[in-house]
Every structure is written in structure tokens, then in C-alpha cells.
Scaffold this motif. Sequence first.
Motif, mmCIF file in Angstrom:
data_model
loop_
_atom_site.group_PDB
_atom_site.id
_atom_site.type_symbol
_atom_site.label_atom_id
_atom_site.label_comp_id
_atom_site.label_asym_id
_atom_site.label_seq_id
_atom_site.Cartn_x
_atom_site.Cartn_y
_atom_site.Cartn_z
ATOM 1 N N VAL A 93 19.240 -60.771 27.728
ATOM 2 C CA VAL A 93 18.800 -60.928 26.343
ATOM 3 C C VAL A 93 19.025 -59.635 25.565
ATOM 4 O O VAL A 93 19.623 -59.637 24.478
ATOM 5 N N LEU A 94 18.545 -58.526 26.107
ATOM 6 C CA LEU A 94 18.633 -57.253 25.389
ATOM 7 C C LEU A 94 20.068 -56.832 25.108
ATOM 8 O O LEU A 94 20.358 -56.274 24.047
ATOM 9 N N ASN A 95 20.960 -57.075 26.059
ATOM 10 C CA ASN A 95 22.356 -56.649 25.905
ATOM 11 C C ASN A 95 23.270 -57.757 25.385
ATOM 12 O O ASN A 95 24.478 -57.585 25.358
ATOM 13 N N ARG A 96 22.670 -58.875 24.968
ATOM 14 C CA ARG A 96 23.432 -59.989 24.410
ATOM 15 C C ARG A 96 24.595 -60.362 25.343
ATOM 16 O O ARG A 96 25.758 -60.339 24.967
ATOM 17 N N SER A 119 7.066 -58.179 26.315
ATOM 18 C CA SER A 119 6.183 -57.358 27.148
ATOM 19 C C SER A 119 4.701 -57.600 26.866
ATOM 20 O O SER A 119 3.843 -57.116 27.602
ATOM 21 N N THR A 120 4.413 -58.376 25.832
ATOM 22 C CA THR A 120 3.019 -58.742 25.537
ATOM 23 C C THR A 120 2.843 -60.256 25.466
ATOM 24 O O THR A 120 1.789 -60.735 25.056
ATOM 25 N N HIS A 121 3.858 -60.985 25.855
ATOM 26 C CA HIS A 121 3.841 -62.447 25.719
ATOM 27 C C HIS A 121 2.766 -63.070 26.609
ATOM 28 O O HIS A 121 2.684 -62.772 27.804
ATOM 29 N N ASP A 158 12.615 -53.114 29.413
ATOM 30 C CA ASP A 158 12.934 -52.816 28.015
ATOM 31 C C ASP A 158 13.133 -51.317 27.801
ATOM 32 O O ASP A 158 14.090 -50.900 27.145
ATOM 33 N N ALA A 159 12.227 -50.509 28.335
ATOM 34 C CA ALA A 159 12.333 -49.062 28.160
ATOM 35 C C ALA A 159 13.613 -48.535 28.806
ATOM 36 O O ALA A 159 14.352 -47.758 28.190
ATOM 37 N N PRO A 184 8.395 -44.121 29.213
ATOM 38 C CA PRO A 184 7.126 -43.423 29.013
ATOM 39 C C PRO A 184 6.233 -43.523 30.252
ATOM 40 O O PRO A 184 6.261 -44.525 30.986
ATOM 41 N N ALA A 185 5.430 -42.507 30.471
ATOM 42 C CA ALA A 185 4.555 -42.451 31.649
ATOM 43 C C ALA A 185 3.631 -43.657 31.733
ATOM 44 O O ALA A 185 3.431 -44.210 32.823
#
Length: 175
Positions: A69-72, A103-105, A120-121, A129-130
Motif C-alpha cells: 500500500v505505502l509503495n503503491r 496504525s490506529t485502526h 510505516d516508520a 522513533p523509540a
Amino acid sequence: MARLPGTDGAGDIAERIRERRGGTLRPLDRMLLHSPPVADGWNSLLGAVRQRMTLPADIRELVVLRIAVLNRAPYEWAAHEGDARAAGLDDRHLDALRAEGASTHPDLDERRRAVVAYTDAMTRDVHVPADVFDALRAHFGPAELVELTVTAAAYSMVSRFLVALEVELPARTGG
């Protein structure tokens, strides 16, 4: 249409790829075989990711589909949707992975949301992120964290290769 023609798939390396794939080559493989040493290394790496890790299959496929999805990368989605369903992901999960706020679905449990945030990160920003990494620690041990990271890195590579060379799945025939 792909930017390069596929190869004929001859040779020892092609045979090793066929063996891992159950007897067939995919368009991705035929493209990789333009560089046999790259195809051989790719086959070894992706064989380990697909078949020799302890990371649960549903988590592996969740990562693969989210990266698609992210990279189409529609090839990647189409190539893995069946595996994702076989691993226990259903329509609700697949719809959640397509959502911007995956990520919050609410259709993903806490563990899967943490995996999506990490994916995603890694995919969007490279830097994790930590707090995103720390959220994984409640669900995965060190080996699984390494395997999760390798899976996301490997499938980012796969999707980028597919998209850049416009590799397409063959047209489906029959039912």
C-alpha cells in the motif's frame, strides 16, 4: 507493460528459484534473472524470509501488504493477498491495511497496530522513533524483532524493484 522483457528462465539459478516457488517462475523472477548473481542472492534472502523465520505468518503478510500500500505496488498486494488470508487476515484486516490511519485502526489488535506503525516508520521515514519500537517489545522477542525488521526491509526492496521496472503479474486465466 514492464520496462524490460522477462528472461527465458533458463539455468541453474532459475531452477533453484523454481524449486523454492513450487515449480514456476513469476514475472518478478524472470526480471531478476537478467542478473543471475542478484537473482540467486535474492532467492536466498527471500527464501529465508518466507520459509525459515519464526515470525508468525500473519505478521509477515501484514507487513508485506502494508508496504504494498505505502509503495503503491499492486503486484505485491496481488501476489500476497492469498497468503495473508491463509495466515488468518480477513477483509476487515485488509481494509484496515489500506487505510491511511492503519496504525490506529480499530479492526487491528494492539499487536498488529504496533507492527503497522513500525512498518510505516521504516518505509516512510527509515528512522523509527523509540516509542514505536518500544511498543513492539511487549509482543516480540529479540529474534522476532530482527525478523520483523528484515521482513520490512526486504519487502521494501521487493516493492521498489517491482514499481521501478513496472513488473506486472500475468493476466489471470480461468476461475
